[in-house]
Design an enzyme around this catalytic site. Structure first.
Site, mmCIF file in Angstrom:
data_model
loop_
_atom_site.group_PDB
_atom_site.id
_atom_site.type_symbol
_atom_site.label_atom_id
_atom_site.label_comp_id
_atom_site.label_asym_id
_atom_site.label_seq_id
_atom_site.Cartn_x
_atom_site.Cartn_y
_atom_site.Cartn_z
ATOM 1 N N ARG A 147 -2.111 1.411 0.333
ATOM 2 C CA ARG A 147 -2.827 2.492 -0.343
ATOM 3 C C ARG A 147 -3.555 1.910 -1.553
ATOM 4 O O ARG A 147 -2.931 1.247 -2.383
ATOM 5 C CB ARG A 147 -1.814 3.547 -0.813
ATOM 6 C CG ARG A 147 -2.451 4.784 -1.385
ATOM 7 C CD ARG A 147 -1.429 5.674 -2.076
ATOM 8 N NE ARG A 147 -1.220 5.284 -3.451
ATOM 9 C CZ ARG A 147 -0.721 6.079 -4.400
ATOM 10 N NH1 ARG A 147 -0.347 7.310 -4.091
ATOM 11 N NH2 ARG A 147 -0.549 5.662 -5.629
ATOM 12 N N TYR A 159 -4.733 8.874 -12.070
ATOM 13 C CA TYR A 159 -3.508 8.865 -11.272
ATOM 14 C C TYR A 159 -3.386 7.569 -10.455
ATOM 15 O O TYR A 159 -4.352 7.122 -9.838
ATOM 16 C CB TYR A 159 -3.466 10.066 -10.286
ATOM 17 C CG TYR A 159 -2.429 9.789 -9.236
ATOM 18 C CD1 TYR A 159 -1.086 9.891 -9.560
ATOM 19 C CD2 TYR A 159 -2.785 9.292 -7.986
ATOM 20 C CE1 TYR A 159 -0.121 9.520 -8.652
ATOM 21 C CE2 TYR A 159 -1.823 8.929 -7.074
ATOM 22 C CZ TYR A 159 -0.485 9.045 -7.414
ATOM 23 O OH TYR A 159 0.475 8.657 -6.524
ATOM 24 N N ASP A 211 -5.204 8.240 -1.976
ATOM 25 C CA ASP A 211 -4.614 9.513 -2.411
ATOM 26 C C ASP A 211 -5.546 10.178 -3.434
ATOM 27 O O ASP A 211 -5.766 9.640 -4.520
ATOM 28 C CB ASP A 211 -3.245 9.212 -3.046
ATOM 29 C CG ASP A 211 -2.414 10.462 -3.332
ATOM 30 O OD1 ASP A 211 -2.978 11.571 -3.259
ATOM 31 O OD2 ASP A 211 -1.209 10.314 -3.624
ATOM 32 N N HIS A 213 -4.836 13.043 -4.746
ATOM 33 C CA HIS A 213 -3.879 13.721 -5.628
ATOM 34 C C HIS A 213 -4.309 15.132 -6.033
ATOM 35 O O HIS A 213 -4.331 15.486 -7.224
ATOM 36 C CB HIS A 213 -3.593 12.843 -6.863
ATOM 37 C CG HIS A 213 -2.134 12.812 -7.209
ATOM 38 N ND1 HIS A 213 -1.620 13.491 -8.279
ATOM 39 C CD2 HIS A 213 -1.089 12.222 -6.612
ATOM 40 C CE1 HIS A 213 -0.315 13.299 -8.335
ATOM 41 N NE2 HIS A 213 0.033 12.537 -7.320
ATOM 42 N N GLU A 237 -5.247 11.260 1.509
ATOM 43 C CA GLU A 237 -4.094 12.114 1.177
ATOM 44 C C GLU A 237 -4.420 13.169 0.120
ATOM 45 O O GLU A 237 -5.175 12.904 -0.818
ATOM 46 C CB GLU A 237 -2.992 11.187 0.654
ATOM 47 C CG GLU A 237 -1.738 11.910 0.221
ATOM 48 C CD GLU A 237 -0.714 10.959 -0.379
ATOM 49 O OE1 GLU A 237 -0.785 9.737 -0.129
ATOM 50 O OE2 GLU A 237 0.166 11.430 -1.105
ATOM 51 N N GLU A 263 3.392 16.208 0.051
ATOM 52 C CA GLU A 263 4.514 15.623 -0.690
ATOM 53 C C GLU A 263 5.180 16.631 -1.624
ATOM 54 O O GLU A 263 6.329 16.446 -1.999
ATOM 55 C CB GLU A 263 4.071 14.385 -1.470
ATOM 56 C CG GLU A 263 3.123 14.683 -2.610
ATOM 57 C CD GLU A 263 2.631 13.434 -3.324
ATOM 58 O OE1 GLU A 263 2.372 12.425 -2.649
ATOM 59 O OE2 GLU A 263 2.523 13.473 -4.556
ATOM 60 N N ARG A 284 3.433 15.011 4.863
ATOM 61 C CA ARG A 284 4.050 14.123 3.872
ATOM 62 C C ARG A 284 5.378 14.645 3.323
ATOM 63 O O ARG A 284 5.950 14.051 2.406
ATOM 64 C CB ARG A 284 3.074 13.966 2.689
ATOM 65 C CG ARG A 284 1.757 13.366 3.053
ATOM 66 C CD ARG A 284 1.779 11.883 2.913
ATOM 67 N NE ARG A 284 1.959 11.481 1.548
ATOM 68 C CZ ARG A 284 2.836 10.572 1.132
ATOM 69 N NH1 ARG A 284 3.644 9.983 1.996
ATOM 70 N NH2 ARG A 284 2.912 10.241 -0.131
ATOM 71 N N HIS A 313 6.799 11.073 2.034
ATOM 72 C CA HIS A 313 6.622 10.648 0.646
ATOM 73 C C HIS A 313 7.790 9.727 0.253
ATOM 74 O O HIS A 313 8.934 10.088 0.443
ATOM 75 C CB HIS A 313 6.668 11.937 -0.180
ATOM 76 C CG HIS A 313 6.333 11.796 -1.610
ATOM 77 N ND1 HIS A 313 7.005 12.480 -2.594
ATOM 78 C CD2 HIS A 313 5.379 11.093 -2.235
ATOM 79 C CE1 HIS A 313 6.477 12.203 -3.768
ATOM 80 N NE2 HIS A 313 5.485 11.363 -3.579
ATOM 81 N N GLU A 340 6.102 5.776 3.287
ATOM 82 C CA GLU A 340 5.693 5.148 2.012
ATOM 83 C C GLU A 340 6.876 4.352 1.462
ATOM 84 O O GLU A 340 8.005 4.854 1.418
ATOM 85 C CB GLU A 340 5.297 6.260 1.034
ATOM 86 C CG GLU A 340 4.780 5.772 -0.301
ATOM 87 C CD GLU A 340 4.333 6.943 -1.188
ATOM 88 O OE1 GLU A 340 4.658 8.099 -0.858
ATOM 89 O OE2 GLU A 340 3.653 6.682 -2.191
ATOM 90 N N TRP A 403 -3.068 17.960 -11.788
ATOM 91 C CA TRP A 403 -2.677 16.550 -11.888
ATOM 92 C C TRP A 403 -2.201 16.095 -10.527
ATOM 93 O O TRP A 403 -2.392 15.722 -9.673
ATOM 94 C CB TRP A 403 -1.522 16.303 -12.863
ATOM 95 C CG TRP A 403 -1.246 14.829 -12.931
ATOM 96 C CD1 TRP A 403 -1.962 13.890 -13.595
ATOM 97 C CD2 TRP A 403 -0.204 14.098 -12.255
ATOM 98 N NE1 TRP A 403 -1.437 12.627 -13.387
ATOM 99 C CE2 TRP A 403 -0.353 12.729 -12.561
ATOM 100 C CE3 TRP A 403 0.852 14.474 -11.387
ATOM 101 C CZ2 TRP A 403 0.490 11.728 -12.069
ATOM 102 C CZ3 TRP A 403 1.686 13.495 -10.900
ATOM 103 C CH2 TRP A 403 1.511 12.121 -11.237
HETATM 104 O O1 KDG Z 1 6.467 12.231 -8.941
HETATM 105 C C1 KDG Z 1 5.148 12.293 -8.507
HETATM 106 C C2 KDG Z 1 4.834 11.082 -7.664
HETATM 107 O O2 KDG Z 1 5.864 10.879 -6.769
HETATM 108 C C3 KDG Z 1 3.551 11.234 -6.918
HETATM 109 O O3 KDG Z 1 2.526 11.401 -7.814
HETATM 110 C C4 KDG Z 1 3.342 10.021 -6.028
HETATM 111 O O4 KDG Z 1 1.405 10.986 -5.035
HETATM 112 C C5 KDG Z 1 2.309 10.198 -4.982
HETATM 113 C C6 KDG Z 1 2.434 9.363 -3.782
HETATM 114 O O5 KDG Z 1 1.669 9.602 -2.858
HETATM 115 O O6 KDG Z 1 3.290 8.494 -3.763
HETATM 116 MG MG MG Z 2 0.593 11.336 -3.042
#
Ligand code: KDG
Ligand code: MG
Length: 403
Positions: A147, A159, A211, A213, A237, A263, A284, A313, A340, A403
């Site tokens: 990733r 992020y 990702d 996010h 993602e 996730e 996820r 996740h 992951e 976020w």
């Molecule tokens: O606690 C939040 C994280 O686990 C997250 O932001 C991680 O997005 C994430 C990922 O895909 O691993």
């Molecule tokens: Mg993620």
């Protein structure tokens, strides 16, 4: 066999982890993970105050009934705190069952569907060169799926890209959340150039993931998916904040880039429409936040009917106990996609001794009975919990954002 004791431990061997230990009258002990990044104390209190007393005296083999007692029996059901607490109980009980029978856990879940699980790791950098350098390092370590997250020109922190800290850890210690800022147009203009360069440098064989996010609208997500099509991502993602399941329809119609999401989901009701309408390729949802092994096996079977694969996740805030449970489920189900895996620091591995064998991009389940992960309570207790928060995010003009 009867449950005689259940206790929670909140410790910080490098980061906070909440562990539930369940003991039986026959001396068999099981562990589950209740870590919910930045909300650990809420899960601890839910377990200590509302679940543990109802566990004492029960037969740990009754996983279906115990799961339903805590899910269906609770008037205020679902939500990440409740479901993570139930997940910790359920995993600890499956650990006990498999240990009592002397078999690795997957043997009780349908047995082995594969001997090794494809995993993906994280590669990130503050700019394109640093991110690609990180990819090269991970490829040398043997990863086949990586990733990529990169700092975006003109944007401060983002992020997935560590700031001053050494490793990946989105949670910051302190009394209040740290703030990040975001600009969608800078991000959208940059990401396709990152993947164009990555394909130039690494060729077609390496699986690449990214990702977003939860930060795009459906239309923005469709644009990103389309512009990434030439670079054949393994998945894109969390393109949209998915509490609105229908938002995936527009994205799906507009792009063939595979979509992964979920996730932060904690029950099948977070994703039933996107599964039935085949709006995603990978789910996820992870064992610890999704209520445990009992519901995860059912959701995997449901998703299989609609060609949706499971790609759980598993960043480092998912403890080795929870990742062990993900590995056992991933080994047993037919519609496994990828898992992951970032590995753990020495401190984390000392607190949770485990033997996940990484070989050429794949991870193997431990050979031991149960989950195959232990809890070194004495070591963990030397590292007390340190309050930490995930960041919050604002647009450059100050508007609160995802976020
Ligand atoms: O606690 C939040 C994280 O686990 C997250 O932001 C991680 O997005 C994430 C990922 O895909 O691993
Ligand atoms: Mg993620």
């Amino acid at each position: 066999m009867k449950i005689v004791e259940a206790k929670t431990y909140l410790n910080c061997p490098g980061r906070n982890f909440l562990t539930l230990e369940i003991k039986t009258d026959e001396g068999v002990v099981g562990i589950g993970d209740g870590t919910l990044n930045g909300r650990e104390l809420a899960v601890k209190s839910y377990l200590d105050e509302y679940c543990v007393p109802s566990l004492i005296g029960r037969d740990p083999f009754d996983t279906e009934d115990i799961w339903n007692y805590f899910y269906r029996g609770a008037y205020w059901r679902r939500g990440p705190v409740t479901m993570t607490a139930i997940g910790a109980i359920d995993v600890a009980l499956w650990d006990i069952k498999a240990k009592a029978l002397g078999v690795p856990l997957y043997k009780l879940l349908g047995g082995s569907s594969r001997e090794k699980m494809l995993v993906y790791c994280h590669a990130s950098g503050r700019d394109m060169d640093a991110a690609l350098e990180a990819v090269a390092k991970k490829r040398e370590m043997g990863y086949r799926a990586i990733r990529i997250q990169s700092g975006v020109p003109g944007m401060e922190g983002i992020y997935g890209v560590p700031g001053q800290k050494k490793g990946y850890e989105p949670a910051n210690r302190g009394a209040t959340p740290h703030e990040e800022s975001w600009d969608t147009s800078k991000y959208l203009n940059y990401v396709p150039t990152l993947f164009a360069k990555a394909r130039d440098v690494f060729g077609q064989d390496l699986h690449l993931l990214h990702d977003s996010h939860h930060r795009l609208t459906p239309n923005e997500a469709a644009r990103l998916g389309q512009e990434l099509e030439p670079y054949h991502l393994f998945w894109l993602e969390d393109v949209v904040p998915a509490e609105l399941q229908e938002s995936l329809r527009l994205v799906r119609q507009k792009t063939t880039t595979p979509l992964a999401i979920g996730e932060i989901f904690n029950s099948v009701y977070d994703c039933q429409a996107m599964i039935v309408e085949q709006l995603i390729d990978y789910l996820r949802m992870t064992v610890s936040h999704g209520g445990g092994i009992t519901p995860m096996m059912k959701i995997a079977a449901f998703a299989a009917i609609y060609h949706v694969k499971i790609g759980m996740h598993g960043p480092s805030d998912v403890s080795p106990v929870a990742l062990g449970a993900c590995l056992q489920v991933s080994r047993a189900i037919n519609n496994f996609g990828i898992l992951e895996f970032m590995g753990y620091t020495e401190e984390m591995s000392e607190a949770f001794p485990h033997d996940f064998r990484f070989e050429e991009g794949y991870l193997k389940t431990p050979d031991k009975p149960g989950l195959g992960v232990e809890f070194n309570r004495e070591y963990a207790e030397k590292h007390p919990c340190q309050k930490a928060f995930l960041p919050v995010n604002r647009l450059e003009d100050g508007t609160m954002f995802h976020w």
